[in-house]
Design an enzyme around this catalytic site. Structure first.
Site, mmCIF file in Angstrom:
data_model
loop_
_atom_site.group_PDB
_atom_site.id
_atom_site.type_symbol
_atom_site.label_atom_id
_atom_site.label_comp_id
_atom_site.label_asym_id
_atom_site.label_seq_id
_atom_site.Cartn_x
_atom_site.Cartn_y
_atom_site.Cartn_z
ATOM 1 N N ARG A 1 0.831 -1.210 0.000
ATOM 2 C CA ARG A 1 0.000 0.000 0.000
ATOM 3 C C ARG A 1 0.860 1.253 0.000
ATOM 4 N NH1 ARG A 1 -3.531 0.167 4.849
ATOM 5 N NH2 ARG A 1 -1.730 -0.840 5.749
ATOM 6 N N ASN B 1 -6.139 -2.777 2.272
ATOM 7 C CA ASN B 1 -6.085 -4.218 2.451
ATOM 8 C C ASN B 1 -7.500 -4.747 2.646
ATOM 9 O OD1 ASN B 1 -3.296 -4.393 2.313
ATOM 10 N ND2 ASN B 1 -3.011 -4.334 4.513
#
Length: 122
Positions: free
Chosen positions: A49, A67
């Protein structure tokens, strides 16, 4: 895109590149394209990320990355076609050195809300 990402991606082993699956065709007559993508493989707990946000900021892509409970990473992104294609390719290669992307499922979706920047969502 002149950055550490270029150096890193140039060194990646071809076997570590995931496949891209498009669920629909890209719109032809829009300046800004919008996608959602689901990335699977070893993509959580490896800085995916964080590095995705860095790459998006560098390319001028707006959206979110988060996520998911099933171990995948979800991305919404908006940009012009050229930069969005570069971003999708980056997702396929895995912007994080520790990531191993198996596949990226991309859906063009004009209903995605445009964001003012790119952010990580928990």
């Amino acid at each position: 895109m002149g950055s550490i990402f270029n150096d890193f991606l140039a060194q990646r082993d071809n076997n570590s590149k995931g496949e891209i699956i498009y669920t629909n065709d890209s719109p032809k007559d829009t300046a800004t394209q919008k996608i959602r993508a689901e990335i699977s493989g070893r993509v959580q707990g490896v800085g995916f990320r964080f590095s995705t946000k860095q790459a998006a900021d560098e390319l001028g892509v707006k959206g979110i990355v988060r996520n998911e409970a099933d171990g995948t990473v979800y991305v919404e992104a908006t940009s012009d076609k050229k930069h969005l294609d570069q971003f999708i390719e980056l997702l396929r290669k895995g912007p994080s050195p520790a990531a191993v992307v198996e596949k990226v499922v991309v859906t063009y979706d004009e209903k995605i809300e445009e964001k003012s920047n790119f952010s990580q969502v928990n």
